[in-house]
Scaffold this motif. Sequence first.
Motif, PDB file in Angstrom:
ATOM      1  N   GLU A 168       0.612  -1.613  -0.054  1.00  0.00           N
ATOM      2  CA  GLU A 168      -0.097   0.194   0.325  1.00  0.00           C
ATOM      3  C   GLU A 168       0.885   1.147  -0.414  1.00  0.00           C
ATOM      4  N   ALA A 169       2.377   1.287   0.579  1.00  0.00           N
ATOM      5  CA  ALA A 169       2.737   2.456   0.568  1.00  0.00           C
ATOM      6  C   ALA A 169       3.988   1.882  -0.711  1.00  0.00           C
ATOM      7  N   GLY A 170       4.371   1.842  -1.994  1.00  0.00           N
ATOM      8  CA  GLY A 170       3.910   1.555  -3.024  1.00  0.00           C
ATOM      9  C   GLY A 170       5.809   1.067  -3.090  1.00  0.00           C
ATOM     10  N   GLN A 171       5.987   0.065  -2.109  1.00  0.00           N
ATOM     11  CA  GLN A 171       7.127  -0.471  -1.769  1.00  0.00           C
ATOM     12  C   GLN A 171       7.182  -1.294  -2.322  1.00  0.00           C
ATOM     13  N   VAL A 172       8.236  -2.552  -3.260  1.00  0.00           N
ATOM     14  CA  VAL A 172       7.752  -3.543  -3.786  1.00  0.00           C
ATOM     15  C   VAL A 172       8.140  -4.244  -2.753  1.00  0.00           C
ATOM     16  N   ARG A 173       8.016  -5.770  -2.304  1.00  0.00           N
ATOM     17  CA  ARG A 173       7.286  -6.967  -1.091  1.00  0.00           C
ATOM     18  C   ARG A 173       7.802  -7.831  -2.260  1.00  0.00           C
ATOM     19  N   THR A 174       7.621  -9.241  -1.466  1.00  0.00           N
ATOM     20  CA  THR A 174       7.707 -10.314  -1.569  1.00  0.00           C
ATOM     21  C   THR A 174       6.604 -11.200  -1.099  1.00  0.00           C
ATOM     22  N   LYS A 175       5.404 -11.740  -1.098  1.00  0.00           N
ATOM     23  CA  LYS A 175       5.382 -12.724  -0.311  1.00  0.00           C
ATOM     24  C   LYS A 175       5.763 -13.632   0.010  1.00  0.00           C
ATOM     25  N   THR A 176       6.965 -14.678   0.100  1.00  0.00           N
ATOM     26  CA  THR A 176       7.171 -14.973   0.511  1.00  0.00           C
ATOM     27  C   THR A 176       8.638 -15.054   1.255  1.00  0.00           C
ATOM     28  N   ASN A 177       9.487 -15.508   2.279  1.00  0.00           N
ATOM     29  CA  ASN A 177      10.943 -15.032   2.439  1.00  0.00           C
ATOM     30  C   ASN A 177      12.095 -16.268   2.050  1.00  0.00           C
ATOM     31  N   GLN A 178      12.077 -16.993   0.867  1.00  0.00           N
ATOM     32  CA  GLN A 178      13.157 -18.082   1.377  1.00  0.00           C
ATOM     33  C   GLN A 178      14.268 -17.687   0.710  1.00  0.00           C
ATOM     34  N   SER A 179      14.649 -16.600   0.434  1.00  0.00           N
ATOM     35  CA  SER A 179      15.725 -15.799  -0.269  1.00  0.00           C
ATOM     36  C   SER A 179      16.264 -14.545   1.420  1.00  0.00           C
ATOM     37  N   GLY A 180      15.477 -15.364   2.787  1.00  0.00           N
ATOM     38  CA  GLY A 180      16.552 -14.726   3.511  1.00  0.00           C
ATOM     39  C   GLY A 180      16.419 -13.087   3.932  1.00  0.00           C
ATOM     40  N   GLY A 181      16.132 -12.461   2.851  1.00  0.00           N
ATOM     41  CA  GLY A 181      16.309 -10.704   2.608  1.00  0.00           C
ATOM     42  C   GLY A 181      17.174 -10.677   1.561  1.00  0.00           C
ATOM     43  N   ILE A 182      18.287 -11.434   1.160  1.00  0.00           N
ATOM     44  CA  ILE A 182      18.810 -10.781   0.295  1.00  0.00           C
ATOM     45  C   ILE A 182      18.782 -12.100  -1.281  1.00  0.00           C
ATOM     46  N   GLN A 183      19.499 -11.000  -2.269  1.00  0.00           N
ATOM     47  CA  GLN A 183      18.682 -12.004  -3.976  1.00  0.00           C
ATOM     48  C   GLN A 183      20.100 -11.391  -4.358  1.00  0.00           C
ATOM     49  N   GLY A 184      20.665 -11.733  -5.358  1.00  0.00           N
ATOM     50  CA  GLY A 184      22.543 -11.573  -6.657  1.00  0.00           C
ATOM     51  C   GLY A 184      23.226 -11.083  -5.568  1.00  0.00           C
ATOM     52  N   GLY A 185      22.786 -11.582  -4.080  1.00  0.00           N
ATOM     53  CA  GLY A 185      23.827 -10.959  -3.287  1.00  0.00           C
ATOM     54  C   GLY A 185      23.772  -9.604  -2.894  1.00  0.00           C
ATOM     55  N   ILE A 186      22.610  -9.340  -2.883  1.00  0.00           N
ATOM     56  CA  ILE A 186      21.809  -7.306  -2.730  1.00  0.00           C
ATOM     57  C   ILE A 186      20.580  -7.918  -1.339  1.00  0.00           C
ATOM     58  N   SER A 187      20.904  -6.923  -0.489  1.00  0.00           N
ATOM     59  CA  SER A 187      19.777  -7.162   0.285  1.00  0.00           C
ATOM     60  C   SER A 187      18.183  -6.942  -0.389  1.00  0.00           C
ATOM     61  N   ASN A 188      16.891  -7.352  -0.558  1.00  0.00           N
ATOM     62  CA  ASN A 188      16.334  -6.644  -0.655  1.00  0.00           C
ATOM     63  C   ASN A 188      14.982  -6.612  -0.379  1.00  0.00           C
ATOM     64  N   GLY A 189      15.010  -5.381   0.994  1.00  0.00           N
ATOM     65  CA  GLY A 189      14.653  -4.914   1.639  1.00  0.00           C
ATOM     66  C   GLY A 189      13.168  -5.778   2.714  1.00  0.00           C
ATOM     67  N   GLU A 190      13.302  -7.027   2.420  1.00  0.00           N
ATOM     68  CA  GLU A 190      12.919  -7.989   3.494  1.00  0.00           C
ATOM     69  C   GLU A 190      13.833  -8.735   4.957  1.00  0.00           C
ATOM     70  N   THR A 191      13.223  -9.251   5.826  1.00  0.00           N
ATOM     71  CA  THR A 191      14.178  -9.391   6.829  1.00  0.00           C
ATOM     72  C   THR A 191      14.752 -10.571   6.724  1.00  0.00           C
TER      73      THR A 191
END
Length: 358
Positions: free
Chosen positions: A269-292
């Motif tokens: 709702e705030a216009g932020q890109v989020r993920t529905k699940t967090n299997q990535s542990g907050g890191i994708q491609g070696g870069i933080s994605n904003g999740e826990t």
Amino acid sequence: MSSTYGTLFKISTFGESHGAGIGVIIDGCPAGLTFDTDFIQHDLDRRKPGQSRITTQRREADEFEVLSGVFEGVTQGTPIALVIRNTDQRSKDYGHIAQQFRPSHADYTYQAKYGTRDYRGGGRSSARETAARVAAGAVAKLLLQGQGVHIQAYVSQVGKLKLEKSYADMDLAVAEENAVRCPDPETAERMFALIDETRKKGDSIGGMVDCVITGVPAGWGEPVFDKLHAELGKAMLSINAVKGFEYGSGFAGAEQYGSEHNDEFYTDEAGQVRTKTNQSGGIQGGISNGETIYFRTAFKPVATIMQDQDSVDSAGNAVVVSGKGRHDPCVVPRAVPIVEAMAALVLADMWLRSRANK
């Protein structure tokens, strides 16, 4: 010997277990940071020995001194030097192993590499060195607090006794209310009993420390070789007694299909890109994605046990090594602040490197 970690937020630790003291030089800490000595001392108190009967009974206050880099309670942007004096060494406890190699210790490998070793408590290879990391990590935490980053580690496993609840289903702050540092009181009691039983048998036992990090925005991490998870893994594996590291789904991800494992994106709702699940542990491609960000670190049983073990001496003769001295029957309760400290050092460095790229 490599005693330095970091690129922009850089630390160099020094000292030995039974020397005059240990310490750290922090280089790259920005000027203007309020240097909260109580906060730093609190983290050192969480790591120090003698906290309960399930930890080593070595009595060290672990009070630190500031030698440079701070003026009127504020960092100056110059190197910060901190020192912690050793006050409760019992070097005589190690005289019997001056020429013997303790099983699963660093005695033999240090001798093989350097041609000499400090047998008093392991010298530089002792976990006593980690007090310097905790002091530096507390400074990194202070820096990260200004960015809204929070780091919380806790004990999730002792031996085969596992905490069954997810971090999302617990108040992790409760971990600091018991000697084991497990956020589930009932499980903590069972873990304490298991460690105490192990201690009475003169044995040791391993365990697991989980860490949860919130508030890290998308964009921290330095591919290709300095991926965020790679640096966290290196930092954790540099801690004494660590045998394994996994983040996000970890090794369990190897058992899944991509359709199960993929974290689908959506816009909140705030216009932020989020993920529905967090299997990535907050890191994708070696870069933080904003999740826990969450990861687990496995610790082996402490190598020194109060039982006789077969070994050899420096001349290659068969000997029997007898366990003496003061040692933790299980390292994980005191490892919690060490894990947090190393995570903070990684993230403080990544924040400064991310800022430098803009």
